[in-house]
Scaffold this motif. Structure first.
Motif, PDB file in Angstrom:
ATOM      1  N   ASP A  50     -86.586  -2.268 -75.508  1.00 32.57           N
ATOM      2  CA  ASP A  50     -87.151  -3.138 -76.535  1.00 32.57           C
ATOM      3  C   ASP A  50     -88.475  -2.525 -76.983  1.00 32.57           C
ATOM      4  O   ASP A  50     -89.431  -2.462 -76.210  1.00 32.57           O
ATOM      5  CB  ASP A  50     -87.374  -4.535 -75.973  1.00 32.57           C
ATOM      6  N   ALA A  51     -88.520  -2.071 -78.230  1.00 35.11           N
ATOM      7  CA  ALA A  51     -89.734  -1.452 -78.762  1.00 35.11           C
ATOM      8  C   ALA A  51     -90.736  -2.486 -79.271  1.00 35.11           C
ATOM      9  O   ALA A  51     -91.859  -2.131 -79.615  1.00 35.11           O
ATOM     10  CB  ALA A  51     -89.381  -0.473 -79.881  1.00 35.11           C
ATOM     11  N   GLY A  52     -90.334  -3.751 -79.312  1.00 35.55           N
ATOM     12  CA  GLY A  52     -91.266  -4.799 -79.710  1.00 35.55           C
ATOM     13  C   GLY A  52     -91.884  -4.599 -81.083  1.00 35.55           C
ATOM     14  O   GLY A  52     -93.040  -4.964 -81.303  1.00 35.55           O
ATOM     15  N   LEU A  53     -91.123  -4.013 -82.012  1.00 40.69           N
ATOM     16  CA  LEU A  53     -91.584  -3.722 -83.371  1.00 40.69           C
ATOM     17  C   LEU A  53     -92.810  -2.806 -83.395  1.00 40.69           C
ATOM     18  O   LEU A  53     -93.632  -2.872 -84.299  1.00 40.69           O
ATOM     19  CB  LEU A  53     -91.841  -5.006 -84.160  1.00 40.69           C
ATOM     20  N   SER A  54     -92.905  -1.925 -82.400  1.00 40.77           N
ATOM     21  CA  SER A  54     -94.012  -0.977 -82.313  1.00 40.77           C
ATOM     22  C   SER A  54     -93.481   0.451 -82.313  1.00 40.77           C
ATOM     23  O   SER A  54     -92.458   0.742 -81.695  1.00 40.77           O
ATOM     24  CB  SER A  54     -94.799  -1.216 -81.022  1.00 40.77           C
ATOM     25  N   LEU A  55     -94.210   1.335 -82.967  1.00 41.78           N
ATOM     26  CA  LEU A  55     -93.877   2.759 -82.912  1.00 41.78           C
ATOM     27  C   LEU A  55     -94.560   3.454 -81.739  1.00 41.78           C
ATOM     28  O   LEU A  55     -94.335   4.630 -81.498  1.00 41.78           O
ATOM     29  CB  LEU A  55     -94.263   3.448 -84.224  1.00 41.78           C
ATOM     30  N   ASP A  56     -95.388   2.740 -81.005  1.00 43.29           N
ATOM     31  CA  ASP A  56     -96.111   3.294 -79.863  1.00 43.29           C
ATOM     32  C   ASP A  56     -95.246   3.188 -78.604  1.00 43.29           C
ATOM     33  O   ASP A  56     -95.070   2.089 -78.067  1.00 43.29           O
ATOM     34  CB  ASP A  56     -97.418   2.534 -79.665  1.00 43.29           C
ATOM     35  N   PHE A 148     -79.764   1.893 -76.115  1.00 48.14           N
ATOM     36  CA  PHE A 148     -80.413   1.870 -77.418  1.00 48.14           C
ATOM     37  C   PHE A 148     -81.914   1.715 -77.245  1.00 48.14           C
ATOM     38  O   PHE A 148     -82.392   1.236 -76.215  1.00 48.14           O
ATOM     39  CB  PHE A 148     -79.869   0.730 -78.297  1.00 48.14           C
ATOM     40  N   THR A 149     -82.618   2.135 -78.269  1.00 51.50           N
ATOM     41  CA  THR A 149     -84.019   1.814 -78.422  1.00 51.50           C
ATOM     42  C   THR A 149     -84.057   0.902 -79.635  1.00 51.50           C
ATOM     43  O   THR A 149     -83.746   1.333 -80.760  1.00 51.50           O
ATOM     44  CB  THR A 149     -84.884   3.070 -78.625  1.00 51.50           C
ATOM     45  N   GLY A 150     -84.341  -0.364 -79.400  1.00 49.31           N
ATOM     46  CA  GLY A 150     -84.188  -1.352 -80.456  1.00 49.31           C
ATOM     47  C   GLY A 150     -85.468  -2.067 -80.813  1.00 49.31           C
ATOM     48  O   GLY A 150     -86.485  -1.954 -80.131  1.00 49.31           O
TER      49      GLY A 150
END
Length: 154
Positions: A50-56, A148-150
């Motif tokens: 879960d990328a949490g809507l972050s590109l970091d 996945f990276t989502g």
């Protein structure tokens, strides 16, 4: 995007991957019937990030270390069609696209975008805007989701 697969049967790999990541995944998401997609996942080694809507990448987390946890979370996140002012199935398909699909031997990365609006009875739209990169592998001539990276920003 519509429910029509943009790839032809002549491009068998991309056709199959689209069917898995868009059609069957949508059928599952709209019904919560896991049996529609259960065979699409690897049995061991799955990881959903879960990328949490972050590109970091420092803020990403391994939210789904196995398929069962992902399944349960996806079922719990199902939307109620009564919460929308338009038929949910065509609206959901309209908001999806496979933006990029790279295949190298028995491995692939598929970039799925969820972007658009779905009307609500309140008059406000639900805004959708994220992407997921699916990690795929071919097992016994069948494409499977290995992870996945989502929830990446667009």
């Amino acid at each position: 995007m519509s429910e029509t697969n943009p790839f032809t049967a002549d491009d068998a790999d991309r056709f199959a991957i689209w069917e898995m990541l868009v059609r069957r995944d949508s059928d599952f998401f709209l019904s919560s019937d896991w049996s529609l997609v259960a065979a699409d996942y690897v049995e061991t080694g799955f990881l959903g990030i879960d990328a949490g809507l972050s590109l970091d990448p420092a803020s990403w987390r391994p939210a789904y270390p196995n398929v069962a946890l992902y399944r349960d979370a996806a079922i719990a996140a199902r939307w109620n069609p009564a919460d929308f002012a338009e038929p949910l199935r065509p609206a959901w398909f309209r908001c999806q696209s496979i933006a990029r699909l790279d295949i190298e031997g028995d491995a692939a990365l598929a970039h799925k975008h969820i972007e658009g609006r779905i009307r609500r009875p309140t008059g406000e739209d639900m805004l959708l805007g994220w992407r997921s990169v699916f990690h795929l592998k071919r097992e016994s001539a069948v494409w499977k989701i290995a992870g996945f990276t989502g929830y990446l920003p667009l």
